[in-house]
Design a protein around this motif. Structure first.
Motif, PDB file in Angstrom:
ATOM      1  N   ASP A 193      45.862  44.794  35.620  1.00  0.00           N
ATOM      2  CA  ASP A 193      46.988  44.652  36.151  1.00  0.00           C
ATOM      3  C   ASP A 193      47.551  43.324  35.834  1.00  0.00           C
ATOM      4  O   ASP A 193      48.794  43.015  35.406  1.00  0.00           O
ATOM      5  CB  ASP A 193      47.067  44.745  37.812  1.00  0.00           C
ATOM      6  N   GLU A 194      46.599  42.310  36.284  1.00  0.00           N
ATOM      7  CA  GLU A 194      47.228  40.914  35.849  1.00  0.00           C
ATOM      8  C   GLU A 194      47.333  40.533  34.247  1.00  0.00           C
ATOM      9  O   GLU A 194      48.344  39.939  34.001  1.00  0.00           O
ATOM     10  CB  GLU A 194      46.025  39.784  36.145  1.00  0.00           C
ATOM     11  N   GLY A 210      49.016  35.340  44.734  1.00  0.00           N
ATOM     12  CA  GLY A 210      50.224  34.634  44.518  1.00  0.00           C
ATOM     13  C   GLY A 210      50.451  34.207  43.184  1.00  0.00           C
ATOM     14  O   GLY A 210      49.400  33.992  42.442  1.00  0.00           O
ATOM     15  N   LEU A 211      51.766  34.481  42.595  1.00  0.00           N
ATOM     16  CA  LEU A 211      51.964  33.863  41.287  1.00  0.00           C
ATOM     17  C   LEU A 211      53.430  33.548  40.955  1.00  0.00           C
ATOM     18  O   LEU A 211      54.083  33.760  41.956  1.00  0.00           O
ATOM     19  CB  LEU A 211      51.418  34.994  40.310  1.00  0.00           C
ATOM     20  N   VAL A 212      53.853  32.925  40.113  1.00  0.00           N
ATOM     21  CA  VAL A 212      55.187  32.455  39.566  1.00  0.00           C
ATOM     22  C   VAL A 212      55.332  33.067  38.191  1.00  0.00           C
ATOM     23  O   VAL A 212      54.801  32.931  37.035  1.00  0.00           O
ATOM     24  CB  VAL A 212      55.304  30.860  39.291  1.00  0.00           C
ATOM     25  N   GLY A 270      54.169  33.201  26.958  1.00  0.00           N
ATOM     26  CA  GLY A 270      54.669  34.415  26.325  1.00  0.00           C
ATOM     27  C   GLY A 270      55.588  35.016  26.928  1.00  0.00           C
ATOM     28  O   GLY A 270      56.467  34.524  27.874  1.00  0.00           O
ATOM     29  N   GLU A 271      56.287  36.129  26.294  1.00  0.00           N
ATOM     30  CA  GLU A 271      57.521  36.908  26.982  1.00  0.00           C
ATOM     31  C   GLU A 271      57.505  37.097  28.400  1.00  0.00           C
ATOM     32  O   GLU A 271      58.437  37.316  29.134  1.00  0.00           O
ATOM     33  CB  GLU A 271      58.145  37.946  26.207  1.00  0.00           C
ATOM     34  N   ARG A 272      56.326  37.501  28.790  1.00  0.00           N
ATOM     35  CA  ARG A 272      56.038  37.706  30.374  1.00  0.00           C
ATOM     36  C   ARG A 272      55.215  36.632  30.859  1.00  0.00           C
ATOM     37  O   ARG A 272      54.280  36.984  31.759  1.00  0.00           O
ATOM     38  CB  ARG A 272      55.221  39.235  30.358  1.00  0.00           C
ATOM     39  N   GLY A 273      55.515  35.368  30.490  1.00  0.00           N
ATOM     40  CA  GLY A 273      54.755  34.362  31.192  1.00  0.00           C
ATOM     41  C   GLY A 273      54.669  34.366  32.526  1.00  0.00           C
ATOM     42  O   GLY A 273      55.569  34.533  33.190  1.00  0.00           O
ATOM     43  N   LEU A 274      53.493  33.846  32.907  1.00  0.00           N
ATOM     44  CA  LEU A 274      53.404  33.452  34.510  1.00  0.00           C
ATOM     45  C   LEU A 274      52.404  32.508  34.852  1.00  0.00           C
ATOM     46  O   LEU A 274      51.571  32.190  34.032  1.00  0.00           O
ATOM     47  CB  LEU A 274      53.292  34.907  35.154  1.00  0.00           C
ATOM     48  N   VAL A 275      52.338  32.055  35.990  1.00  0.00           N
ATOM     49  CA  VAL A 275      51.420  30.917  36.586  1.00  0.00           C
ATOM     50  C   VAL A 275      50.777  31.922  37.521  1.00  0.00           C
ATOM     51  O   VAL A 275      51.460  32.072  38.579  1.00  0.00           O
ATOM     52  CB  VAL A 275      52.071  29.777  37.013  1.00  0.00           C
ATOM     53  N   LEU A 276      49.156  31.689  37.570  1.00  0.00           N
ATOM     54  CA  LEU A 276      48.542  32.471  38.637  1.00  0.00           C
ATOM     55  C   LEU A 276      48.102  31.463  39.713  1.00  0.00           C
ATOM     56  O   LEU A 276      47.473  30.505  39.171  1.00  0.00           O
ATOM     57  CB  LEU A 276      47.135  33.223  37.935  1.00  0.00           C
ATOM     58  N   ALA A 326      49.477  42.867  40.278  1.00  0.00           N
ATOM     59  CA  ALA A 326      48.740  41.386  39.946  1.00  0.00           C
ATOM     60  C   ALA A 326      49.244  40.538  41.078  1.00  0.00           C
ATOM     61  O   ALA A 326      48.257  39.529  41.360  1.00  0.00           O
ATOM     62  CB  ALA A 326      49.350  41.134  38.549  1.00  0.00           C
ATOM     63  N   ASP A 355      52.575  46.862  37.395  1.00  0.00           N
ATOM     64  CA  ASP A 355      51.593  45.835  36.927  1.00  0.00           C
ATOM     65  C   ASP A 355      51.659  44.730  37.617  1.00  0.00           C
ATOM     66  O   ASP A 355      50.745  44.062  38.170  1.00  0.00           O
ATOM     67  CB  ASP A 355      51.767  45.842  35.238  1.00  0.00           C
ATOM     68  N   GLU A 356      52.864  44.392  37.460  1.00  0.00           N
ATOM     69  CA  GLU A 356      53.617  43.021  38.002  1.00  0.00           C
ATOM     70  C   GLU A 356      53.211  42.943  39.645  1.00  0.00           C
ATOM     71  O   GLU A 356      52.729  41.904  40.310  1.00  0.00           O
ATOM     72  CB  GLU A 356      54.885  42.580  37.658  1.00  0.00           C
ATOM     73  N   ALA A 405      57.606  33.745  35.025  1.00  0.00           N
ATOM     74  CA  ALA A 405      58.732  33.098  34.253  1.00  0.00           C
ATOM     75  C   ALA A 405      59.529  34.320  33.517  1.00  0.00           C
ATOM     76  O   ALA A 405      59.155  35.425  33.748  1.00  0.00           O
ATOM     77  CB  ALA A 405      57.989  32.306  33.113  1.00  0.00           C
ATOM     78  N   ASN A 406      60.468  33.830  33.019  1.00  0.00           N
ATOM     79  CA  ASN A 406      61.352  34.661  32.150  1.00  0.00           C
ATOM     80  C   ASN A 406      61.989  35.876  33.161  1.00  0.00           C
ATOM     81  O   ASN A 406      61.724  37.162  32.650  1.00  0.00           O
ATOM     82  CB  ASN A 406      60.559  35.370  30.975  1.00  0.00           C
ATOM     83  N   ASN A 419      48.146  42.901  31.962  1.00  0.00           N
ATOM     84  CA  ASN A 419      49.365  43.704  31.421  1.00  0.00           C
ATOM     85  C   ASN A 419      50.714  43.196  32.309  1.00  0.00           C
ATOM     86  O   ASN A 419      51.712  43.031  31.785  1.00  0.00           O
ATOM     87  CB  ASN A 419      49.402  45.146  32.250  1.00  0.00           C
ATOM     88  N   ALA A 420      50.802  42.463  33.401  1.00  0.00           N
ATOM     89  CA  ALA A 420      51.905  41.674  34.055  1.00  0.00           C
ATOM     90  C   ALA A 420      52.061  40.619  33.223  1.00  0.00           C
ATOM     91  O   ALA A 420      53.320  39.986  33.055  1.00  0.00           O
ATOM     92  CB  ALA A 420      51.506  41.483  35.496  1.00  0.00           C
ATOM     93  N   ARG A 471      52.886  48.753  31.350  1.00  0.00           N
ATOM     94  CA  ARG A 471      51.739  48.712  30.286  1.00  0.00           C
ATOM     95  C   ARG A 471      50.637  49.445  30.347  1.00  0.00           C
ATOM     96  O   ARG A 471      50.074  50.167  29.461  1.00  0.00           O
ATOM     97  CB  ARG A 471      51.744  47.183  29.904  1.00  0.00           C
ATOM     98  N   ARG A 505      61.153  42.475  33.575  1.00  0.00           N
ATOM     99  CA  ARG A 505      61.511  41.742  35.011  1.00  0.00           C
ATOM    100  C   ARG A 505      62.751  41.161  35.209  1.00  0.00           C
ATOM    101  O   ARG A 505      63.148  40.321  34.323  1.00  0.00           O
ATOM    102  CB  ARG A 505      60.576  40.921  35.525  1.00  0.00           C
TER     103      ARG A 505
END
Lengths: 189, 189
Positions: free
Chosen positions: A172-173, B149-151, A146-152, B176, B172-173, B153-154, A175-176, B76, B120
């Motif tokens: 938190d996770e 830890g996380l990565v 998604g627009e706030r996509g991430l890899v945990l 997280a 939030d970020e 995107a965008n 919403n991030a 958020r 971000r």
């Protein structure tokens, strides 16, 4: 690529039987408001107030059934509001964690430990884990898109015959990542 | 692998000159409590109350100097507390965003748009961007390390001669990721 449903955990508390009796009165049993994704677990109709040195939350949902030890799970954001500094821990690993005051209709107690920020994890039924080649306690990487996509990173696999497949992250996770309960995530391993 | 310092943005507000005058009284100028990482920007001594349909925050820090248009940036989590649903946007892109009520010592106003969840982004000085081969508006991936830890995107690159190198994420970020201002992140591109 394996998909897993997302379950977002808001702040909540598990109570010991002793604490249910103390906070709600002798003989009180928790009553189910709705079942949770994990078999046998439920969100109770009952709530408690939790009170930290800096702030409080008036209605924290109890998850049942009662457990061996009382455990409050909050987000880091919640922890700042309460004015406490709980560690990131797996559920049940509460030695040396943070304390809090808990207030129910029949009493108030201060616990010295039991408050954690839950480490993100995936519940796997044993058969799911076997078919994916995943072992209990393995650390996984999981993508939320998604627009706030991430890899945990460091998502802990928890494997049991009692579990249903579900990724548990906190608010938190969620919403991030712009994620909500019912979304799908990808396990990257 | 390029490293970038992390800057965590708590909820804050930018006010137009007109709104500074209305909320604090004609002739009032914002005063600097401390300079921010971006040249010329400062956290002001002045704060306002912001009031949503469900909740409010009594002291939201104003960042100065005054801007063309008033803009409230919240996480958020904050948005849920206020009871509003702002979009994730780049700073300045407020058309059709959420509204809020803002209260100062001299007045109270309701804005119809101006509330966003900040997308971000990394501020690059033009020379930093050139040496890294990064262009304005490019989407980057950025790693935050540690037990959470996380990565991300965008992550939007913003390049200007007026900027200093800094990754801006919201609370939030940061929560997280278990990250705080002054940590270092890695740009993965």
């Amino acid at each position: 690529m394996s998909r897993v449903p997302v379950g977002v955990s808001a702040r909540h508390i598990h109570l010991s039987e002793e604490h249910v009796a103390f906070l709600f009165g002798q003989g009180t049993e928790l009553t189910s408001m709705k079942p949770l994704s994990q078999p046998g677990q439920f969100a109770a109709n009952e709530t408690v107030e939790v009170i930290g040195p800096k702030g409080s939350f008036a209605k924290v949902r109890i998850l049942g059934p009662a457990r061996k030890r009382t455990q409050l799970e909050v987000s880091r954001t919640d922890a700042f509001s309460l004015g406490i500094n709980p560690p990131v821990r797996e559920s049940g690993d509460i030695a040396g964690s943070a304390g809090i005051t808990i207030k129910g209709p029949a009493g108030e107690i201060a616990i010295e430990e039991g408050v954690i920020v839950a480490a993100r994890h995936i519940h796997f039924h044993t058969s799911d884990a076997e078919s994916l080649g995943i072992e209990d306690k393995q650390r996984l990487s999981v993508r939320l898109s998604g627009e706030r996509g991430l890899v945990l990173a460091n998502v802990i696999a928890r494997v049991s015959d009692d579990y249903a497949l579900d990724l548990h992250i906190d608010t938190d996770e969620a919403n991030a990542a712009g994620a909500k309960t019912g979304d799908e995530a990808e396990i990257l391993q």
